[in-house]
Design an enzyme around this catalytic site. Structure first.
Site, mmCIF file in Angstrom:
data_model
loop_
_atom_site.group_PDB
_atom_site.id
_atom_site.type_symbol
_atom_site.label_atom_id
_atom_site.label_comp_id
_atom_site.label_asym_id
_atom_site.label_seq_id
_atom_site.Cartn_x
_atom_site.Cartn_y
_atom_site.Cartn_z
ATOM 1 N N LYS A 335 33.953 48.752 15.345
ATOM 2 C CA LYS A 335 33.322 48.078 16.476
ATOM 3 C C LYS A 335 34.363 47.817 17.554
ATOM 4 C CE LYS A 335 30.307 44.051 17.325
ATOM 5 N NZ LYS A 335 29.567 42.961 16.636
ATOM 6 N N SER A 409 24.721 42.823 17.478
ATOM 7 C CA SER A 409 25.547 43.443 18.503
ATOM 8 C C SER A 409 26.250 44.698 18.000
ATOM 9 C CB SER A 409 26.585 42.424 18.995
ATOM 10 O OG SER A 409 27.484 42.047 17.968
ATOM 11 N N SER A 433 24.673 39.949 13.527
ATOM 12 C CA SER A 433 25.083 41.229 14.107
ATOM 13 C C SER A 433 25.478 42.281 13.078
ATOM 14 C CB SER A 433 26.267 41.011 15.064
ATOM 15 O OG SER A 433 25.884 40.216 16.160
#
Length: 733
Positions: A335, A409, A433
């Site tokens: 990420k 996210s 997330s």
């Protein structure tokens, strides 16, 4: 009810007091203290007057046992007795008792004194380490213990439970001391143990070995089992995996890559000669093809040339395929809120972009274990959101359908795994997330107990609630990855120490398959769309067939904690890690929805009094949740919830971004507030038309459930989730 896989992998051998049966995937070999200090001349054992000929007789049988267990793919655990250099963990009685014996003429050296193999029984010294013949391989567990038993003041119980171990085959020295003590300690904690006669010995076998072994199995197996080596070798040898070593002749035609990217599958393939270069070539062809399907997955993609160079270097570094690190050649994504030296960390927010001089701890650990970095993935800006629709780098969509959201996210993380572009992805989780995106892409999303994996080197969202999350193809991969990455980090202010209280295990009998689970009340579940409610009901039925007992719970702490996250002052922490004037200077460069959210936070003008009241409420809800998971007759093992109430279309989220986003967190927001662990698991699919109401809509969408449990109950939770995952796969066949 046992699964087919569990039944087929149960082995049985002749033993005392009766046949010892053990499930291979839940059994570990425990090799006790085969150290130079105990087995070699001039070591601690000989100084103490030990008969080296006796203990050395166990080396060759233990080596045969170790090779057979390795070949069968079993978990291997080694122990080493010894103390930290300052001896602060060594009781005074252990130091002086023998030396203080009246008329002692045997020796004057005690623990910590300088001997010919180094300081006696001190960690880091030559004599403290395991002999060369039994040297641990990469990925095998090594436990340094300060006492005779293996379980006092060590993390061994946690390490075994985290690998779902219920049975132990035990070898090592000395029979009358550390070997027998460890078996008794393991017995107290619920393990089924079997000591191997030839693979253990002591310094006075003629007086103590037989009676020590007899004491283990007497009274109908009071402490465990005892067996001879050969029957065990006969059972394990046919299961052996042949690996390619650096000195052997390589196969004329390297094995083909079958496309299976699970960590466990790649480990076997690489041992059998598959080249990481072959895997990388195949992956980049797939990545390029998928870019035409969804161009918003990556923010940074490592070049094919760099990835191939890394794969080639790895092959040269680890030429012996029998001694590979556990993530050798395993491709992964990261990420883009996680730092990598020399690469921009954007957090999908251009004004916050920086180029770090050091990588995140979690990234460095992956590389150190042989993993291959592929790229940095897209995310909701500032890691704020559950939709995947808040990034200036584009909107990824679910791998199941181009019209439906990927979740956020950690949007790109889940898509990169769901599209089979990588084996795993390093994500983060604050409000869900690390769970919602995997749920919308048909993969596993595991959020360990906060603080068990270092968060250092990650751009925070809400630092006191943030944690690393792992996106994988299977529960087993998530569990393996967690054990590689889990470690106390003294420089991470929220890191938790490794050793904590661990509950016992149930290794045999009806209790070994039974568990208690709770679910939200009907009012909470009524928020779900029809297909999600239908699939959740099917999940409950499946869990009951697996031995789960549906148990009433108090839902209020989970509901209240979820509301506290965004309705209270905790949302102010979204701004706490940023400079005071940052929002005003950067608003023109931010995503419009993020600006709207941040403005709302500022407009609240929350006070310190309100913040302290919320902290006190958090403590109350956490204590109430602890009671739900209590170690008692009324406590449950896991709370099972839909990962999300529904699955929105991208167009629906864009039309109503804040309300649609909030709805998705109904069952996830409480997780980090209450310090729970959680894992999202695929639970089947349903027709798109069932959700949309349009008969013309084609295709299917994934459904996912999340297992939640108390702080540090990751091991119990993951094993129940694995059984559910396995049942889903069997039912799909």
């Amino acid at each position: 009810m046992s699964s087919t896989k569990d039944v087929l992998s149960v082995l049985s051998i002749d033993a005392k007091p009766y046949i010892y049966s053990f499930p291979l995937q839940h059994t570990a070999l425990l090799v006790i203290d085969m150290q130079r200090d105990f087995l070699l001349a001039k070591g601690f054992g000989e100084i103490q007057g030990g008969n080296l000929e006796a203990v050395q007789a166990s080396i060759t049988p233990t080596r045969k046992l170790l090779e057979a267990c390795r070949g069968a793919g079993m978990t291997i655990v080694h122990t080493r007795e010894g103390h930290v250099p300052d001896l602060s963990d060594c009781p005074s009685s252990k130091l002086v008792r023998q030396a203080a014996t009246p008329n002692n003429t045997q020796h004057n050296l005690i623990i910590g004194d300088k001997g010919e193999l180094g300081r006696l029984l001190v960690r880091g010294e030559y004599g403290h380490d395991i002999i060369d013949e039994l040297k641990p391989l990469p990925g095998e567990v090594v436990i340094d213990k300060p006492g005779k038993g293996s379980f006092w003041n060590t993390a061994i119980l946690h390490k075994l439970k985290a690998r779902a171990i219920t049975h132990l085959i035990v070898s090592g020295v000395t029979t009358e001391c550390c070997f027998a003590t460890s078996i008794r300690e393991a017995n107290d904690r619920g393990f089924e143990c079997c000591g191997i006669v030839e693979a253990t010995s002591g310094y006075n076998d003629s007086n103590f070995k037989q009676c020590s072994l007899d004491m283990i199995h007497w009274s109908q197996g009071l402490f465990g089992f005892v067996a001879n080596l050969q029957p065990l070798l006969d059972a394990l040898t046919p299961l052996g995996i042949q690996s390619v070593t650096g000195s052997s002749t390589p196969p004329q035609t390297p094995p083909d890559f079958d496309g299976n990217l699970t960590i466990s599958s790649l480990q076997k393939a690489f041992k059998n000669g598959l080249s990481p270069v072959t895997v990388i070539e195949a992956l980049y062809n797939k990545i390029e093809a998928y870019h035409r399907v969804d161009p918003a997955v990556w923010i940074y993609l490592e070049s094919r040339e760099n990835a191939l160079d890394a794969a080639k270097a790895l092959t040269v570094k680890y030429s012996d395929r029998s001694a590979l690190p556990p993530l050798f050649g395993v491709p992964f994504s990261v990420k883009d809120s996680i730092d990598i030296t020399g690469l921009p960390t954007t957090t999908a927010c251009p004004p916050l972009t920086h180029v770090p001089s050091a990588s995140a701890v979690v990234y460095d650990k992956c590389l150190a274990e042989g993993a291959l970095f592929i790229g940095k993935t897209n995310l909701d800006q500032l890691a704020t959101g559950l939709t995947g629709c808040r990034s200036p780098y584009g909107i990824p969509h679910s791998v199941f359908h181009k019209d439906y959201i990927s979740g956020g996210s950690s949007s790109g993380n889940a898509v990169s795994v769901g599209a089979n572009l990588v084996s795993f992805s390093l994500a983060t989780d604050t409000a869900g997330s690390g769970r919602v995106p995997p749920g919308f892409n048909g993969v596993v999303g595991y959020k360990p107990t906060r603080g068990t994996i270092s968060f250092r080197g990650v751009t925070p969202a809400c630092l006191s609630l943030d944690c690393i999350a792992l996106t994988t193809h299977t529960i087993s991969d998530a569990r393996s990855l967690w054990q590689i990455l889990e470690e106390y980090d003294p420089l991470d202010q929220y890191s938790k120490p490794v050793i904590s209280f661990e509950r016992h295990i149930n290794s045999i009998g009806p209790q070994a398959r039974a568990f208690k689970f709770g679910i939200p009340p009907q009012k909470a579940l009524s928020l779900c769309s029809f297909p999600h409610r239908r699939k959740f009901n099917e999940t409950v039925a499946t869990l009951q067939k697996l031995g789960g007992v549906l148990t009433p719970i108090d839902w209020s702490p989970f509901q209240n904690a979820g509301k506290l996250l965004y309705d209270g002052t905790f949302v102010s922490e979204r701004l706490a890690s940023l400079p005071d004037d940052w929002l005003g200077k950067s608003r023109s460069l931010l995503h419009p929805v993020i600006v709207q959210l941040m403005d709302a936070v500022v407009e609240r003008q929350s006070t310190a009094v309100q913040a302290y009241r919320d902290l006190q409420a958090k403590a109350i809800y956490t204590r109430q949740a602890e009671q739900v998971f209590s170690y008692s007759a009324t406590g449950i093992d896991v709370l099972v919830v839909p990962t999300a109430p529904t699955h929105w279309k991208i167009s629906e989220v864009l039309a109503d971004p804040i309300k649609k986003n909030s709805h998705l967190g109904e069952f996830t927001h409480c997780g980090n507030v209450l310090d729970l662990c959680g894992v999202a698991v695929p639970a089947g699919t349903y027709p798109v038309k069932e959700l949309s109401g349009n008969e013309a809509d084609e295709g299917e969408l994934p459904f996912s459930v999340t297992f939640l449990s108390g702080s540090r109950m990751d091991a119990e939770m993951l094993e129940i989730a694995r059984r559910f995952e396995e049942s889903m796969k069997e039912n799909a066949c």
